[in-house]
Write an enzyme that holds these catalytic residues in place. Structure first.
Site, short mmCIF file in Angstrom:
data_model
loop_
_atom_site.label_atom_id
_atom_site.label_comp_id
_atom_site.label_asym_id
_atom_site.label_seq_id
_atom_site.Cartn_x
_atom_site.Cartn_y
_atom_site.Cartn_z
N GLU A 77 0.83 -1.21 0.00
CA GLU A 77 0.00 0.00 0.00
C GLU A 77 0.86 1.26 0.00
OE1 GLU A 77 -4.13 -1.42 2.07
OE2 GLU A 77 -2.38 -1.26 3.39
N GLU A 84 -3.84 -9.85 3.21
CA GLU A 84 -4.72 -9.60 4.35
C GLU A 84 -5.84 -10.64 4.48
OE1 GLU A 84 -2.74 -5.64 3.77
OE2 GLU A 84 -3.41 -7.30 2.51
#
Length: 257
Positions: free
Chosen positions: A111, A131
């Site tokens: 990210e 995730e």
């Protein structure tokens, strides 16, 4: 405010700031202290007129393995209010930021890459959002930005399976600007940064602003909305200097005005 903390190194040279996440034993997993230092460095990057470009990288052969899960389990959040994970994901700097990626860029580390404007990566780099494998979700911009940087199906596969993307695949789809030999990403990013830093600062800032802000502009308002950004550049002293330097076959002397 350049210098070193226990988790991050910040160096400046030739109008370029290099921010290095420095936790190699933990594959540069993000801590709150590191996030705060990165946030401070990005504020400095935008405020200093002698700096034109930033580079974000990691030491020890890894970019960033995401948040430090041990610290997360203990209640620590590696984010800064208003700026997000790593002090970056919610509020990238106004000036260009290049990710120099070696090894793993996982979870929040990926990210961070997605919050950068340009990406230089070693052939062995790997990008992933695992995730879903851990009962989490890529809330630091991964689910938002990845479909804008990769084809939708490719982005969905990465998000839903949690499997990593190779540097070659990321380069093929345009996420990575330059693919280089392992260990050469930072040097290549510096070369790219110097090319940007040699251009007129008002023009560079305006170009980035238009690209970022125009994503949600209605198609019939594109040119009208860009005018307040482009007109000051076209009327600037730097625009006149650029034309004059071209005619005189010399290097322009930019003033940022």
């Amino acid at each position: 405010m350049t210098g070193t903390t226990s988790d991050v190194r910040v160096d400046t040279d030739a109008r370029v700031m290099v921010i290095s996440i420095d936790r190699p034993a933990q594959r540069n997993a993000m801590t709150k202290a590191a996030a705060e230092r990165i946030s401070e460095a990005l504020v400095e990057l935008d405020e200093r007129s002698d700096l034109a470009v930033g580079i974000l990288t990691g030491t020890g052969g890894s970019f960033c393995a995401g948040m430090d899960l041990k610290r997360f389990a203990a209640g620590e959040l590696a984010r800064v209010p208003g700026r997000g994970f790593g002090g970056l994901t919610q509020a990238p700097p106004k000036k260009p930021l290049i990710a120099a990626v070696e090894g793993w860029a996982l979870g929040g580390g990926f990210e961070l890459v997605l919050a950068c404007d340009l990406v230089v990566a070693g052939h062995g780099a790997r990008f992933g959002l695992p995730e879903a494998k851990r009962g989490l979700i890529a809330a630091g911009g991964g689910a938002l930005r990845l479909p804008r940087r990769l084809p939708r199906a490719v982005a969905l596969q990465a998000l839903l399976t949690g499997e990593p993307i190779s540097a070659a695949t990321a380069h093929h789809h345009g996420l990575v600007n330059q693919l280089v030999e392992d260990g050469q990403a930072l040097d290549a990013a510096r070369d790219l940064a110097r090319k940007i830093a040699g251009n007129a600062p008002l023009a560079v800032a305006a170009a980035k602003r238009i690209v970022v802000e125009s994503e949600d502009w209605p198609s019939d308002e594109l040119f009208r909305r860009q005018e307040p950004i482009t007109e000051p550049v076209l009327a600037s002293a730097d625009a006149r200097e650029g034309a004059k330097a071209f005619a005189e076959r010399r290097t322009p002397l930019w003033t940022g005005r």
